[in-house]
Design an enzyme around this catalytic site. Structure first.
Site, short mmCIF file in Angstrom:
data_model
loop_
_atom_site.label_atom_id
_atom_site.label_comp_id
_atom_site.label_asym_id
_atom_site.label_seq_id
_atom_site.Cartn_x
_atom_site.Cartn_y
_atom_site.Cartn_z
N HIS A 141 0.81 -1.21 0.00
CA HIS A 141 0.00 0.00 0.00
C HIS A 141 0.84 1.26 0.00
O HIS A 141 0.32 2.34 0.17
CB HIS A 141 -0.92 0.01 1.22
N ARG A 169 -15.07 -4.56 1.92
CA ARG A 169 -15.10 -3.10 1.85
C ARG A 169 -15.18 -2.73 0.38
O ARG A 169 -14.96 -3.56 -0.49
CB ARG A 169 -13.85 -2.47 2.48
N ASN A 200 -13.79 -0.06 -2.70
CA ASN A 200 -12.76 0.89 -3.11
C ASN A 200 -13.16 1.37 -4.50
O ASN A 200 -13.96 0.73 -5.17
CB ASN A 200 -11.39 0.17 -3.16
N TYR A 202 -3.70 10.56 -6.97
CA TYR A 202 -3.38 9.15 -6.85
C TYR A 202 -4.32 8.30 -7.69
O TYR A 202 -3.92 7.30 -8.28
CB TYR A 202 -3.42 8.72 -5.38
#
Lengths: 353, 317, 192
Positions: free
Chosen positions: A194, A224, A226, A317
């Site tokens: 990461h 989750r 993303n 990013y």
């Protein structure tokens, strides 16, 4: 649930891809409120709707057959996209067992698994596979077990070895990566993998996420969401092929941004594997165009607000910088300032035009 | 399929009396289905319905062997001083009985990078080492096993360990003849040591290894995990309502059972969603979310994993 | 690539003998240990054994356990001997490496293959600022990159070095810097 597969879709070259209305309504829209910041947004992976992308352990949708063909094509061009280190041998069989059991239980019309001791028989009707084999004996399958089963699942997967107080990414397949390379990242720890993510490290997000993931128990998977954005419905946005898809980022115009810019959502799942005690990280990827999403009024409003207010480092990013202003201008047309309901649901059961 | 059930229902298939105080219990699925596989070193937690207790007693036992089709094997020692779990298993459990258990969970796993695995067991601590042996033999890994047993137990442990010709397996009658320091000193670079047994033995292995310069990451000891704790009482400041939190129940579970609307997300102490303000009492923090200062001040708590040091904890809700 | 991206770059600290260890072995890629590699108040003698690279063929080291300084013919020679030495070692050793970044991670690789964990290996990278770069497009290794942008010697792509380092591959990721707008290559700067 009957799924109408669309086997002629493509995710490269001519990009023959479209979401049906049902696919749009079940899309895992990732924003539960009108802003976005990194957090440890993990929750139990338990079915919380009668239908939709969160019901099955490994979701199969209308793009299943086409995505499996795309994976086969990607692996034929670059076999190095699937790597498993030798010490993860048990985890390979764990993965095969988990995915086969799950698919057969969640989609009995499409998949079947029968077992007698180590003599197993796997049937995958959508792909026309009828495979008897011996569990634990690699010579009875046409590919090593991890590769064999992920060729029949949507999304990328990594195998994480839990040791030394962290997780090591010691295997995986990356044919639908959002700009990361399994060949380069294999062997990295959780924090190293990461590394390039801005802001999250300072907020301690990764420290907390790691502690949580190391405690995931067998039978209690977690998940989750993303997100990022992709031009064209291209699954293979790997660093390796950046020279091929990179130029698309500069190709958007106000006339094409609605149809050519896609919200790319990863439904990330984490399963504890029983025999190896490893963690299987699933990265199930969904693509919906801006035009698709703005057919849902709540999503059109919310997406405008999220992109408009996004921290510039996060925007950078996620590769949005080049077209961010153009996107905000386009989405502004769908935002009348009305209040949006909390949660990610579309608040609709059918779509208007 | 998302397995969201908390428990396995097992049936006792057989109980072998290995010795007056060692019993091997064979468990299968009550409905005859396949059981989940498990990694060597895994344990399950049984809910034992003790005759005079209000709630079942939950005890964890290592899976000496785990096969999805033939079932699970446990080896349980009758403990003289206990809460009654081992006595219940030895004296009251019988073939055909049904028993509730958790899914297998592993907190004592073999290390994938070890060049050699050194196994040290004391008494009933042999159980995870037997599970390790099966995997190490099957994969051809380099290992060495030292088991310390009371002289009366030697034949039973020899039978359980079942050493093959030429294997580096040593069963010591008592601790006197076991030269721990010399053993650790002789280990090649890349060895991992795994110890299971009385706390004194495990502490000695840890301390001796550290003194000889072993890094902590190469020293492993059995640990059933710190779930649960002492029971305590919650009081809600708004209406003075009291809620009992049992030993094997989380604060969040107790609140939910009492019908309180308690938001939560990860249920693992990491996301911060369930954070609650504390008015009185000392929280026992087990989360990964709060900072050092917040923990010390004790003015908030994560009910999904944390508990209370004080008998009463007052939440400002 | 954005300038201020955080990274997984390794952090190096001047070396100090680990007081918990049974024995120490310090290796470097040059003829003499650079004093900057040692923490304040630490001397080479405190490590017991130090391996250096003499760089000529008449050197005959004794790699098995002699205290003091041993000289090896080349970096390759030292790394090969290190592998043999670690295979004969027992638990309790700490390994320390000082030199250019690619060297210290080569040492870490030998140690990892011998079963050593991260806390048993201490690295200090120093010397000329250079990076070993792996071109993600064609997998060519560029062994000593000294600028922020470099042409790949394999496929010709102009690579920017991403702030993403693999300890296993001992390389930084090189990614085409003008993929989005071909020809739009930023000026190459010397690495600090």
């Amino acid at each position: 649930m009957t799924t109408l597969f669309k086997p002629d879709e493509t995710f490269r070259d001519d990009y023959r891809y479209a979401n049906s209305e049902a696919a749009i309504l079940r899309f895992p829209f990732p924003f539960g409120e009108d802003g976005y910041m990194y957090g440890v947004n993990m929750e139990p992976h338990a079915p919380d709707r009668s239908d939709g992308a969160f019901v099955a352990a490994f979701d199969v949708d209308e793009h299943y057959v086409a995505e499996c063909a795309e994976r086969a094509e990607a692996l034929a061009l670059e076999p190095g996209r699937c790597i498993v280190l030798p010490h993860m041998r048990e985890a390979q069989w764990d993965t095969l067992e988990l995915i086969m059991e799950s698919l057969a239980a969640d989609y009995p019309d499409h998949f079947a698994l029968t077992r007698s001791g180590d003599d197993w028989h796997w049937i995958n009707r959508p792909l026309g596979i009828d495979q008897p084999f011996r569990f634990g004996d690699e010579t009875t399958l046409p590919h090593p077990p991890f590769e064999y089963i992920v060729r029949q699942a949507q999304g990328d997967f990594t195998l994480q070895d839990q040791r030394d107080g962290t997780l090591y990414i010691d295997g995986g397949i990356a044919t639908t990566p959002a700009d990361w390379s399994i060949a380069f990242d294999v062997g990295m720890t959780f924090h190293e993998w990461h590394g390039p993510v801005p802001l999250a490290h300072q907020a301690g997000v990764f420290d907390r996420a790691l502690q949580y993931l190391m405690r995931v128990r067998y039978g209690h998977p977690v998940r989750r969401l993303n997100w990022t954005m992709t031009i064209n419905p291209r699954l293979d946005t790997s660093p390796e092929n950046y020279p091929i898809w990179g130029p698309d980022r500069a190709s958007l115009t106000p006339a094409t941004i609605g149809s050519k810019l896609f919200l790319r959502v990863e439904l990330q799942t984490f399963h504890r594997l029983p025999r190896s005690n490893a963690l299987l990280f699933g990265i199930r990827t969904y693509l919906a165009s801006i035009d698709d999403l703005t057919r849902v009024p709540k999503w059109g409003r919310r997406l405008h607000r999220v992109i408009r207010d996004l921290h510039p480092d996060i925007a950078g990013y996620k590769g949005l910088t080049r077209y961010r202003e153009m996107l905000i201008a386009h989405l502004a047309k769908f935002d009348d300032g009305a209040i949006t309901s909390p949660g990610i649901g579309p608040d609709l059961t059918t779509l208007g035009t | 399929m998302i397995i969201d059930s908390q428990a396995l229902t097992l049936r006792v298939a057989a109980i072998d009396r290995l010795s007056p105080d060692l019993a091997a219990v064979h468990l299968v699925a009550a409905d005859g289905a396949r059981l989940p596989p498990a990694a060597p070193g895994a344990h399950i937690t049984l809910s034992l319905p003790l005759p005079v207790a209000a709630r079942p007693l939950r005890n964890s036992y290592t899976l000496v062997a785990a096969d999805p089709e033939t079932g699970y094997r446990l080896v349980i020692r009758r403990a003289a001083r206990s809460r009654g779990g081992s006595q219940f298993i030895h004296d009251r459990l019988a073939p055909g009985d049904l028993i509730s258990a958790t899914m297998p969970h592993n907190l004592f796993a073999l290390h994938s990078q070890a060049k050699k695995h050194l196994l040290i067991g004391g008494g009933i601590g042999v159980t995870p080492l037997i599970a390790f042996l099966a995997r190490l033999r099957a994969t051809g890994a380099r290992f060495e096993l030292h088991q310390i047993a009371a002289p009366a137990d030697l034949p039973v442990f020899a039978q359980l360990i079942d050493p093959r010709a030429g294997e580096p397996v040593h069963i010591h009658p008592g601790r006197a003849g076991f030269a721990l320091e010399a053993l650790l000193r002789a280990q090649p670079l890349g060895t991992h040591v795994y110890c299971c047994g009385p706390a004194g033995l495990m502490d000695a292995v840890e301390a001796t290894a550290a003194r000889l310069g072993w890094p902590a990451s190469h020293v492993h000891r059995e640990d059933f995990g710190a779930a649960g704790g002492e029971p305590f009482t919650l009081r809600l400041a708004s209406d003075d309502r009291t809620i009992a939190v049992a030993a094997d129940q989380t604060m969040l579970e107790a609140l939910e059972a009492a019908g309180i609307d308690a938001p939560s997300l990860c249920r693992g102490g990491a996301c911060g969603v369930c954070l609650m303000p504390v008015r009185e009492g000392q929280p026992e923090h087990r989360d990964h979310y709060l900072g050092e200062d917040e923990r010390r001040e004790g003015r908030c708590v994560m009910p999904c994993v944390s508990r209370s040091r004080s008998p009463v904890l007052v939440l400002d809700i | 690539m954005t300038a201020a991206t955080p990274s997984n770059r390794p952090h190096y600290h001047p070396l100090r003998p680990d007081s918990a260890a049974r024995a120490h072995l310090l290796v470097t890629d040059r003829a003499a240990l650079d004093p900057s590699a040692l923490a304040d108040g630490v001397s080479a003698e405190q490590f017991g054994e130090v391996w250096v690279v003499a760089g000529h063929v008449h050197t005959l080291p004794r790699p098995f356990g002699e205290s003091g300084v041993q000289a090896f013919r080349s970096v390759s020679h030292l790394l090969t001997m290190l592998g043999h030495r670690l295979a004969a070692e027992t638990m309790g050793l700490r390994l320390y490496a000082a030199g250019i970044e690619p060297f210290v991670w080569d040492v870490a690789g030998v140690a990892r293959a011998a079963g050593m964990g991260r806390e048993e290996i201490h690295l200090f990278a120093h010397g000329p600022a250079l990076r070993r770069v792996s071109c993600v497009h064609c997998r060519t290794i560029l062994p000593a990159v000294t600028t922020s942008v470099v042409a790949c010697t394999g496929c010709g792509a102009m690579l920017g070095v991403r702030d993403h380092f693999s300890r296993v591959h001992n390389a930084w990721m090189g990614v085409q810097v003008d993929a989005e707008e071909p020809g739009d290559v930023p000026a190459a700067e010397e690495l600090a």
